[in-house]
Design an enzyme around this catalytic site. Structure first.
Site, PDB file in Angstrom:
ATOM      1  N   GLU B 188       0.811  -1.226   0.000  1.00 23.46           N
ATOM      2  CA  GLU B 188       0.000   0.000   0.000  1.00 23.46           C
ATOM      3  C   GLU B 188       0.839   1.269   0.000  1.00 23.46           C
ATOM      4  O   GLU B 188       0.521   2.244  -0.680  1.00 23.46           O
ATOM      5  CB  GLU B 188      -0.942   0.031   1.216  1.00 23.46           C
ATOM      6  CG  GLU B 188      -2.149  -0.882   1.111  1.00 23.46           C
ATOM      7  CD  GLU B 188      -1.839  -2.326   1.448  1.00 23.46           C
ATOM      8  OE1 GLU B 188      -0.699  -2.622   1.862  1.00 23.46           O
ATOM      9  OE2 GLU B 188      -2.735  -3.171   1.290  1.00 23.46           O
ATOM     10  N   HIS B 257      -9.231  -5.127  11.531  1.00 23.16           N
ATOM     11  CA  HIS B 257      -9.997  -4.988  10.285  1.00 23.16           C
ATOM     12  C   HIS B 257     -11.340  -4.292  10.499  1.00 23.16           C
ATOM     13  O   HIS B 257     -12.222  -4.387   9.669  1.00 23.16           O
ATOM     14  CB  HIS B 257     -10.244  -6.359   9.647  1.00 23.16           C
ATOM     15  CG  HIS B 257      -9.029  -6.963   9.034  1.00 23.16           C
ATOM     16  ND1 HIS B 257      -7.976  -7.436   9.776  1.00 23.16           N
ATOM     17  CD2 HIS B 257      -8.682  -7.162   7.739  1.00 23.16           C
ATOM     18  CE1 HIS B 257      -7.041  -7.918   8.964  1.00 23.16           C
ATOM     19  NE2 HIS B 257      -7.445  -7.753   7.736  1.00 23.16           N
TER      20      HIS B 257
END
Lengths: 334, 454
Positions: B188, B257
């Site tokens: 990322e 998450h």
């Protein structure tokens, strides 16, 4: 240090160079040095604030590489960026006025030493976060590839930044996607105050692309002709669609990391030795004189000319007004 | 008694699915690991394998059945030592199977509340509407904008050949090719930097984060490289890019998450921040985001992806940033929310209506810029306000709205503003604890009763 790698590297070869080009190199490197000396002076006078990272000693790197660029090629670098801007033709007045935080600066006073840009000259900053410019530079190359032209992006970073994880994420993608980017590692031996041997497990940073299949070279970064020769190889490979290329420029910064650096991590003798024996500008000066391409008087004229340009820039930077207070609220979004 | 094979849960948010295809029939001998059926979830078509060895007794759910709830028996398996006779499905088990006769493939799980507010300024009255999920709306927005502008491209993990981790980019690789739909390695930090750099150079990337949790690795480029460059360059160089992907809690995926970043990004000048609830807003706002010249954070929600809404059937439909939508008009209290918080806000409003309390429900839709005027005007009418969001309480959007209301409408308030938020804890995994950590409509109802002194 510098000499070891230069002797071993493939960069010992030198291109044929014309008198005009040698003079041009001399002039451009001298402009950077005198500009930086003046910036240091203005900092001491309190006219420049905050961080100010000088490029003195490293001039041959940008000047040699700019000699390989064509219109549309892009460049991006770290916070030690004044030399890159001058070398790509940005106006010394606008750069100096940005250092003093004035409306006449390239960023209208809102960026400062570390944050200047020029769309016209394809200079994409000036980035203050170590190594952030590496994926950004690959992104510039991504755009060129996407648009189908043969431009390249010169992405400069230091030996300190070379230890950042995002550099290797970028190497991977740049190789995977064959991006036309020249990664230029300006190895000036010190990451702020940490010597390379204290921060870097293997000395030869140019070999770090091997894991990704990226060709790398160590180059004598104090020799503008060697820099140009290596730059031509790298640029040719990029333009031919062969993907990225790494050039590790072995160079040296004479001044501290920034203006507030007490320089306790290296000896005066070490710095003096580099200045005396390896100085990039002296090197070209000698080539000009011994080759009979210029006389002392010729070079004095160049010196005088450069001094005038730098003084004019300093004067502009002192007299340009501070930004209008309304500028606080502009340029946040388009 | 035969072993029942149950409809499996194949994703964290799957509650039901379709039995796309049977690969076995009654009487077949199956081995452990053999593929029994293809099951279609809201995200993908998955192969379903046998766990035990044996002989298929009966198929209880016909091929093509949709809306089959997780844990419904779908077949029986006769394992060694059992007989076919004893394995015959009981009447009770058999009953639901025929009932599962194919329902319309795209049936909405439940009818979404229809806005009661008269004003819907986003499209003209009489516009033909079509029903579509948030997922389809997002895909359509990207496809339309990529067709419209050659410089728009989609980059991210699994956006291409996998067809999108959450199926948002389904079909885009086929339609636009690998030059414009680009699969990345799982890096990322690096690919966010590359996308931002390409935006400096004139492209208009849509960067998908598989979830915004992973964007933490890239947040330096989002803030320092994308959001600040226009300002630092004195207006010379901007960064037209959309960072999009699911944000907030899904279901049972644990602390790393399940985080809502709305308040984080909303704090940053130089960004625009969008968090849609409905499919129409998802489509209209994403198209606006792609055309915007600034970095836009577009916060989606996994649980909302499969929800259906009415979307105007217009060739080029956009919604401007900074305009809240009043979903429901009311007189007793103003409930302000956004994103999945709207589910709780609207459910609470229904419950409150049944008790005679009239709630006005406002969906902010964009968090930077925020439509303060709509909120203030409503509070001046109702004199009470409750904010609703999934994120943590400290430094929340609700905190900011409370302060703004206090400054601009203090004399109109008949009660302190209450912020309903997620609990101030990392998200637990255990089902009961997760339920407790998340916001509920009942908490909103309780807050409204408090500010209305009921």
């Amino acid at each position: 240090m510098v000499s070891r790698k230069a002797a071993a590297g493939a960069s010992a070869d030198r291109p044929n160079v014309s008198r005009e080009e040698l003079l041009k190199f001399y002039r451009e490197m001298l402009l950077i040095r005198r500009f930086e000396e003046k910036a240091g002076q203005l900092y001491g006078m309190g006219l420049i604030g905050g961080f100010c990272h000088l490029y003195i000693g490293q001039e041959a790197v940008v000047v040699g590489l700019e000699a390989t660029a064509k219109e549309g090629d892009k460049r991006i670098t770290s916070y030690r960026d004044h030399g890159h801007m001058l070398a790509c033709g940005m106006d010394p007045k606008g750069v100096m006025a940005e250092l003093t935080g004035r409306a006449g600066g390239y960023s209208r006073g809102k960026g400062g030493s570390m944050h200047m840009f020029s769309k016209e000259k394809h200079f994409y900053g000036g980035h203050g976060i170590v190594a952030a410019q590496v994926p950004l530079g690959a992104g510039l190359a991504f755009a060129d590839k996407y648009l189908g032209n043969d431009n390249v992006s010169f992405t400069y970073f230091g030996d300190g930044a070379a230890n950042q994880g995002q550099v290797y994420e970028t190497f991977n993608m740049a190789a995977l996607w064959s991006l036309p980017v020249v990664f230029v590692i300006e190895n000036n031996q010190y990451a702020m105050g940490t010597a390379q041997r204290r921060s870097t497990s293997s000395a030869d940073i140019y070999t770090r692309g091997a894991a990704f299949g990226i060709k790398g070279e160590a180059v004598d970064g104090m020799d503008v002709l060697a820099v140009k020769a290596a730059g031509q190889r790298a640029v040719a490979a990029c333009r031919a669609g062969k993907g990225p290329y790494i050039l590790e420029m072995m160079t040296y910064r004479y001044r501290g990391h920034s203006m507030s650096d007490p320089a306790k991590y290296r000896s005066r003798e070490e710095v003096q030795k580099m200045r005396d024996e390896r100085d990039a500008i002296e090197h070209v000066r000698e080539l000009l004189l011994t080759g009979g391409h210029a006389t002392d008087d010729d070079l004095k004229l160049v010196d005088r000319d450069i001094k005038a340009i730098v003084n004019e820039a300093a004067e502009f930077a002192k007299t340009s007004p501070e930004p209008d207070l309304s500028a606080l609220w502009t340029d946040i979004t388009v | 008694m035969a072993t029942e094979i149950l409809m499996p849960a194949l994703s964290p948010t799957m509650e039901e699915g379709s039995l796309a295809k049977w690969l076995v029939k009654a009487g077949d001998t199956v081995k452990s690991g053999q593929i029994l059926a293809e099951i279609e979830t809201d995200k993908a078509t998955m192969e379903f394998e046998a766990v035990d060895e044996g002989v298929i007794g009966a198929l209880l759910v016909p091929e093509g059945a949709s809306g089959v709830k997780v844990n419904t028996p779908i077949a029986t398996l006769i394992v060694e030592g059992e007989t076919a006779a004893t394995a015959a499905p009981t009447a009770a088990v058999a009953a639901p199977a025929p009932a599962a006769a194919p329902v319309a493939a795209k049936a909405a799980p439940a009818a979404e509340p229809v806005p009661m507010a008269a004003a819907t300024p986003d499209w003209p009255a009489g516009t033909p509407m079509k029903t579509m999920t948030v997922r389809e709306a997002l895909r359509e927005a990207m496809a339309e904008e990529m067709a419209r502008d050659e410089t728009v491209y989609l980059m991210g993990e699994e956006v291409g050949e996998y067809q999108g981790a959450y199926k948002i980019s389904q079909g885009l690789l086929d339609q636009f090719g690998a030059r414009r739909v680009i699969d990345t390695p799982i890096t990322e930090h690096g690919f966010a930097g590359i996308a931002v750099g390409s935006a400096f150079a004139g492209l208009r990337p849509i960067l998908e984060f598989m979830t915004f949790n992973f964007a933490m690795q890239a947040i330096d480029h989002i803030l320092n490289s994308a959001a600040k460059t226009l300002y630092m360059s004195g207006g010379q160089m901007g960064c037209p890019i959309v960072f999009r992907g699911p944000n907030g809690a899904a279901a049972r995926v644990g602390a790393q998450h399940s985080q809502d970043y709305a308040a984080w990004y909303a704090q940053v000048p130089g960004l625009k921040v969008v968090m849609p609830y409905s499919a129409a807003d998802a489509k209209g706002l994403l198209k606006t985001a792609i055309r915007d010249g600034n970095p836009v954070i577009f916060l989606e929600n996994e649980i909302l992806y499969g929800r259906s809404f009415e979307v105007p059937d217009l060739p080029d439909f956009t919604i401007p940033f900074g305009k809240a939508r009043v979903w429901r008009e009311g007189t007793d209290v103003t409930i302000v929310s956004f994103g999945i918080g709207m589910v709780h806000a609207l459910a609470a409003a229904d419950k409150l209506a049944a008790e005679g309390i009239s709630a006005e429900v406002i969906d902010l839709r964009t968090l930077r810029p925020i439509d303060y005027d709509t909120v203030i005007a409503s509070v001046q009418k109702t004199n009470r306000c409750v904010t609703v969001e999934e994120g943590w309480p400290v430094g929340s959007i609700g905190n900011h709205l409370s302060a703004t209301i206090m400054e601009r409408a203090f004399d109109y308030l008949d009660a302190p503003v209450i912020n309903c938020t997620g609990k101030d804890v990392p998200m637990p995994y255990a089902a009961n604890l997760e339920k407790l950590a998340l916001l509920t409509p009942d908490e909103v109802v309780a807050a409204v009763k408090k500010v209305t002194y009921r």
